[in-house]
Design a protein around this motif. Structure first.
Motif, mmCIF file in Angstrom:
data_model
loop_
_atom_site.group_PDB
_atom_site.id
_atom_site.type_symbol
_atom_site.label_atom_id
_atom_site.label_comp_id
_atom_site.label_asym_id
_atom_site.label_seq_id
_atom_site.Cartn_x
_atom_site.Cartn_y
_atom_site.Cartn_z
ATOM 1 N N GLU A 95 0.882 -1.167 0.000
ATOM 2 C CA GLU A 95 0.000 0.000 0.000
ATOM 3 C C GLU A 95 0.917 1.213 0.000
ATOM 4 N N TRP A 96 1.071 1.805 -1.205
ATOM 5 C CA TRP A 96 2.015 2.916 -1.294
ATOM 6 C C TRP A 96 1.471 4.169 -0.644
ATOM 7 N N GLY A 97 2.361 4.848 0.067
ATOM 8 C CA GLY A 97 2.045 6.157 0.628
ATOM 9 C C GLY A 97 3.303 6.976 0.474
ATOM 10 N N TYR B 278 -2.763 -1.392 13.569
ATOM 11 C CA TYR B 278 -2.179 -0.355 14.427
ATOM 12 C C TYR B 278 -1.314 0.594 13.587
ATOM 13 N N VAL B 279 -0.572 0.012 12.629
ATOM 14 C CA VAL B 279 0.268 0.845 11.760
ATOM 15 C C VAL B 279 -0.611 1.777 10.919
ATOM 16 N N LYS B 280 -1.713 1.255 10.377
ATOM 17 C CA LYS B 280 -2.625 2.087 9.578
ATOM 18 C C LYS B 280 -3.124 3.277 10.384
ATOM 19 N N GLU B 281 -3.375 3.014 11.632
ATOM 20 C CA GLU B 281 -3.909 4.058 12.495
ATOM 21 C C GLU B 281 -2.811 5.050 12.911
ATOM 22 N N ALA B 282 -1.639 4.515 13.208
ATOM 23 C CA ALA B 282 -0.561 5.357 13.730
ATOM 24 C C ALA B 282 0.132 6.148 12.619
ATOM 25 N N LEU B 283 0.294 5.506 11.458
ATOM 26 C CA LEU B 283 1.064 6.115 10.373
ATOM 27 C C LEU B 283 0.238 6.113 9.089
ATOM 28 N N PRO B 284 -0.828 6.910 9.044
ATOM 29 C CA PRO B 284 -1.751 6.814 7.908
ATOM 30 C C PRO B 284 -1.096 7.148 6.563
ATOM 31 N N HIS B 285 0.041 7.830 6.569
ATOM 32 C CA HIS B 285 0.651 8.228 5.297
ATOM 33 C C HIS B 285 1.822 7.340 4.885
ATOM 34 N N ALA B 286 2.206 6.433 5.737
ATOM 35 C CA ALA B 286 3.386 5.620 5.436
ATOM 36 C C ALA B 286 3.082 4.610 4.330
ATOM 37 N N SER B 287 4.126 4.121 3.675
ATOM 38 C CA SER B 287 3.977 2.994 2.756
ATOM 39 C C SER B 287 4.034 1.713 3.578
ATOM 40 N N ILE B 288 3.197 0.770 3.199
ATOM 41 C CA ILE B 288 3.114 -0.457 3.985
ATOM 42 C C ILE B 288 3.231 -1.679 3.081
ATOM 43 N N LEU B 289 4.090 -2.597 3.469
ATOM 44 C CA LEU B 289 4.080 -3.918 2.847
ATOM 45 C C LEU B 289 3.323 -4.815 3.814
ATOM 46 N N LYS B 290 2.086 -5.094 3.468
ATOM 47 C CA LYS B 290 1.194 -5.821 4.363
ATOM 48 C C LYS B 290 1.279 -7.304 4.028
ATOM 49 N N LEU B 291 1.786 -8.072 4.946
ATOM 50 C CA LEU B 291 1.996 -9.492 4.688
ATOM 51 C C LEU B 291 0.904 -10.334 5.342
ATOM 52 N N GLY B 292 0.207 -11.093 4.521
ATOM 53 C CA GLY B 292 -0.773 -12.041 5.043
ATOM 54 C C GLY B 292 -0.192 -13.445 5.074
ATOM 55 N N PHE B 293 0.783 -13.659 4.190
ATOM 56 C CA PHE B 293 1.454 -14.962 4.121
ATOM 57 C C PHE B 293 2.896 -14.750 4.569
ATOM 58 N N THR B 294 3.237 -15.229 5.749
ATOM 59 C CA THR B 294 4.513 -14.815 6.344
ATOM 60 C C THR B 294 5.537 -15.933 6.530
ATOM 61 N N ASN B 295 5.218 -17.127 6.126
ATOM 62 C CA ASN B 295 6.265 -18.154 6.075
ATOM 63 C C ASN B 295 6.007 -19.074 4.900
ATOM 64 N N PRO B 296 6.978 -19.225 3.977
ATOM 65 C CA PRO B 296 8.253 -18.490 3.937
ATOM 66 C C PRO B 296 8.007 -17.016 3.583
ATOM 67 N N LEU B 297 8.893 -16.161 4.051
ATOM 68 C CA LEU B 297 8.754 -14.721 3.785
ATOM 69 C C LEU B 297 9.089 -14.406 2.324
ATOM 70 N N PRO B 298 8.399 -13.424 1.738
ATOM 71 C CA PRO B 298 8.734 -13.002 0.372
ATOM 72 C C PRO B 298 9.920 -12.039 0.408
ATOM 73 N N SER C 126 -7.846 0.179 13.953
ATOM 74 C CA SER C 126 -7.519 -0.466 15.219
ATOM 75 C C SER C 126 -8.765 -0.651 16.069
ATOM 76 N N PRO C 127 -8.952 -1.835 16.635
ATOM 77 C CA PRO C 127 -10.071 -2.015 17.559
ATOM 78 C C PRO C 127 -9.774 -1.442 18.950
ATOM 79 N N LEU C 128 -8.522 -1.039 19.158
ATOM 80 C CA LEU C 128 -8.122 -0.626 20.504
ATOM 81 C C LEU C 128 -8.425 0.837 20.796
ATOM 82 N N ILE C 129 -8.835 1.108 22.020
ATOM 83 C CA ILE C 129 -8.972 2.479 22.505
ATOM 84 C C ILE C 129 -7.847 2.699 23.512
#
Ligand SMILES: Cc1ncc(C[n+]2csc(CCOP(=O)(O)OP(=O)(O)O)c2C)c(N)n1
Lengths: 577, 190
Positions: free
Chosen positions: A224-226, A241-261, B61-64
């Motif tokens: 998700e480029w930002g 949490y990252v989406k909420e904390a850093l709404p403008h950052a670029s994110i590599l969102k991993l749903g499949f984490t082993n083996p890592l890409p 986030s679901p957290l408050i």
């Protein structure tokens, strides 16, 4: 299109229904329990509680070999118990897809440790999926099953408490057809003897290479480029949490984490100024990323390995932003307590009066460790009470008559039986108390092999605990009612005095599964002398003010334990009920 | 729309879970995205329980976190005090004045803060206090404390009353519906 607000656990159950699972097995454990409870409602799926996680996984393995899509669920520590079949089923490979759900508990909301089971996926060399909300939790059941069948391997779906027990919107779809894959005897695949396993290990590692390629291309992993100043690699709930904390950052969102890409991660890292890896608990991804020679700007050096994350924690680490400094007011803690009428209460009261060293186990009765009962010496893991008592006796033979092991009925069937066998075989002489409240109470009242009912509500045979203990070789087995303090006290005194192993089965159903029929009690304030004896049983219905005890009629269930400890006859039934 | 964050805090057995169900159902009726998280492993064992509900256009986030709750509905005074620092600078605390002693107080290891309510009033921007237990008793069923409190909360929120009643109807078993309607109304008017 129908949408529903589901917990992660409900969504996984829905996924099992939609994606063709025919057999599901589990042993309860927070935060995983509701997965099977919800699957059980789908009559198309044969769902069951097994006595422990190893057995549950072995049942799932059998079903998978027979050609069924299969789901097996457990809490994180359950995977320790199930690790043996898991590691070898990765060699044989599957027939019908097999997904193992591991529900981890960062922050230890209801667990004895916070091990990170993503390590198991690496260790066992299997695919790993990490949902970040309920919609993904549902869909990932389908992905996991497909990956399992395509790459001939069990697959782990790993949630955490905040996924398992959080609700978010899920699109409901019609179930796909439930079919079995053909079963053909294939001993060279499914008989894991050295000669076969030596062949399978090559196949397994070849498939793992293919799984690596899959990880590089699957849509389960996405960018998700930002803003390209900060790039974050993240997975699971940490993504939210990252989406909420850093709404403008670029994110590599991993749903499949082993083996890592790792190639994709390297390409992503090239594009951003600072690469961050944000993952709760262990640096599972970070260590692999660093080992691949990719520069990580921030990871576990800035973010803790302990407990749960939150948006503000991430904001603080990445942006250096300080969060509100609102401080909590001082308020006395409110720990969980044994319920009014709980049959475990009398047991701990009696043990405390007899000053025994008590090796404990896991269940509601672990609350016997809390004041005022304060009567457990140890709790390690399910089943450890009996072997720990034996070990103590081996270390200090002179103390044998002072050691008692306490274990719940569900826990005894889970992993207590082998400990008792060891005690008899190796000539232990301590006393074992099985606290038989006829249910798995701690996790929300699940049936087990001793209760006479299955998960899907059919009547079942009941394990006869007395006969079982006799068969193991315990000669002294007695059943007492833990609601009768005098009988309990006598049993404890007699059984600890003898120089042979003995079992006391304290049998009385959990107060929450029986209808209250006994009259509630009250304190006759003319007779109450304020001695506080009744306060020593730690009943939440009893309080003490102005030198007198009182019983809250809204909480009392009339178990009469307080009446038995009152020396002044001040506790009497309430009239007119 | 700004995301609205609501904490429901109480003691195991007080019915916070049903309240949170109704609340999230109401939010869905507004077309909001909703996330709700609940730590309920110990719910039946008389421990502290907390449910977090967040609603808005898109909720991640679901957290408050501390200082973020727009509303706190506290089912018990001590729990209100425990979670007070989660209230935002414009937040509203709805507090049931009922007291339930924790085991630490029962055994004499700690004291129930006598000035809990004063502390709350001194520190919360807005406080709505009501004796929901008393109201529930007058209605003839102590178990509707949760719905009385929901009524009090509904009064504070910008959501049509009909939607609340529709959610009540969708969530509560029919034979208890009339009682719960009364409880909701009593809380709304309290
Ligand atoms: C390996 C493992 N699986 C599951 C759990 C979760 N768990 C904790 S105690 C317990 C069972 C408790 O039942 P029982 O022994 O009958 O005691 P009760 O709670 O009824 O008193 C379970 C399933 C765990 N801690 N470890």
């Amino acid at each position: 299109m129908t949408k529903a607000l589901l917990t992660g656990n409900e969504a996984i159950a829905r996924g099992a229904y939609e994606y063709g699972v025919s057999v599901a097995s589990a042993y309860p454990g927070t935060p995983s329990t509701e997965i099977l409870e919800n699957i059980a409602k789908y009559r198309e799926i044969r769902a069951q509680w097994s006595p422990n996680e190893k057995v549950a996984l072995e049942v799932a393995v059998g079903a998978s070999i027979a050609g069924a899509r299969t789901l097996c669920a457990m809490k994180h520590v359950g995977v320790n118990v199930a690790a043996d079949p898991l590691f070898t089923y990765t060699y044989t490979g599957v027939n019908g897809g097999l997904v193992l759900v591991s529900a981890d508990d960062p922050g230890m909301h209801s667990s004895q440790n916070e091990q990170d089971n993503r390590n198991y996926a690496r260790f066992a060399k299997i695919g790993l999926l990490e949902p970040s909300d309920s919609q993904e939790a549902k869909e990932m059941v389908g992905h996991a099953l497909e990956i399992s069948e395509r790459f001939d391997t069990p697959v782990m779906l790993r949630t955490t408490t905040r996924i398992s027990h959080s609700k978010s919107l899920v699109e409901l779809k019609d179930p796909q057809e439930r079919t079995l894959r053909e079963y053909k005897k294939d001993a060279r695949k499914y008989v894991a003897v050295p000669a076969n396993a030596k062949v399978r290990t090559h196949i397994k590692h070849q498939l793992l290479e293919e799984l690596k390629e899959f990880s590089e291309t699957t849509e389960l992993n996405r960018v998700e480029w930002g803003d390209k100043k900060i790039g974050v690699v993240t997975s699971g709930i940490a993504y939210q949490y990252v989406k909420e904390a850093l709404p403008h950052a670029s994110i590599l969102k991993l749903g499949f984490t082993n083996p890592l890409p790792l190639k994709r991660i390297a390409a992503f890292a090239e594009q951003v100024e600072q690469l961050w890896v944000v993952e709760e608990l262990d640096p599972v991804m970070e260590e692999q990323i660093r080992a691949a020679g990719i520069t990580v700007h921030g990871g576990k050096d800035q973010l803790t390995r302990i407990g749960e994350y939150s948006p503000s924690l991430i904001r603080q680490a990445v942006l250096g932003a300080t969060t509100t400094t609102k401080q909590p007011a001082s308020a006395p803690i409110r720990p969980p307590v044994l319920c009014p009428g709980c049959p475990h209460r009398g047991v701990f009261y009696a043990l405390r009066n007899n000053l025994k060293v008590v090796t404990g186990d896991i269940g509601c009765y672990t609350l016997g460790a809390m004041p005022p009962l304060d009567s457990l010496d140890t709790t390690i893991c399910m089943g450890a009470s009996i072997p720990a008592a034996l070990g103590m006796e081996k270390a200090r033979p002179d103390q044998a008559q002072n050691i008692v092991a306490v274990i719940g009925d569900s826990t005894f069937l889970h992993s207590g039986i082998t400990g008792l066998i060891d005690m008899v075989y190796n000539k232990g002489t301590s006393t074992v108390m099985i606290l038989d409240n006829r249910i798995t109470a701690m996790t929300g009242h699940q049936h087990h092999a001793g209760t006479g009912q299955t998960l899907q509500g059919e009547p079942a045979s009941e394990v006869d605990l007395v006969a079982l203990c006799h068969a193991i070789g315990v000669k002294r087995v007695r059943v007492v009612d833990p609601g009768d303090l005098a009988a309990l006290d006598q049993a404890i005194k007699e059984e600890t005095a003898v120089r042979e192993p003995s079992v006391i089965i304290a049998r009385r159903p959990c107060a929450l599964i029986v209808k209250q029929t006994e009259p509630r009690l009250r304190v006759n304030h003319d007779k109450c002398v304020g001695c506080r004896m009744c306060m020593r049983i730690g009943c939440p219905a009893i309080s003490f003010a102005d030198k007198k005890s009182s019983i809250d009629p809204a909480l009392c269930v009339g178990c009469k334990l307080c009446q038995q400890v009152c020396k002044f006859g001040a506790i009497v039934p309430e009239e007119g009920q | 729309m700004k995301t609205v964050s609501i904490l429901l805090v109480g003691v195991g057995g007080q019915g916070t879970i049903l309240a949170s169900k109704i609340l999230s159902d109401v939010a869905l009726r507004q077309g909001y995205d909703v996330k709700m998280t609940e730590i309920h492993g110990m719910a039946q064992r008389g421990g502290s329980v907390v449910t977090q509900v967040r609603m808005g256009e898109k909720v991640h986030s679901p957290l408050i976190e501390p200082g973020q709750a727009d509303y706190i509905v506290a089912f018990e005074q001590l729990e209100a005090l425990r979670w007070l620092h989660f209230l935002s600078d414009e937040g509203t605390m709805i507090v049931n004045t009922q007291r339930i002693n924790p085991m630490t107080v029962i055994t004499g290891a700690a004291e129930y803060p006598a000035d809990a309510l004063e502390q709350i009033k001194a520190n919360a921007p807005r406080v709505v206090e009501l004796n929901a237990l008393e109201i529930a008793k007058q209605l003839g069923n102590m178990r509707v404390v949760n719905v009385v409190l929901l009524g009090a909360m509904a009064k504070q929120m910008d959501i049509p009353k009909e939607d609340w009643l529709a959610s009540l109807e969708a969530t509560v078993p029919p034979r208890f519906l009339e009682l719960n309607r009364q409880a909701f109304q009593a809380g709304y008017e309290a």
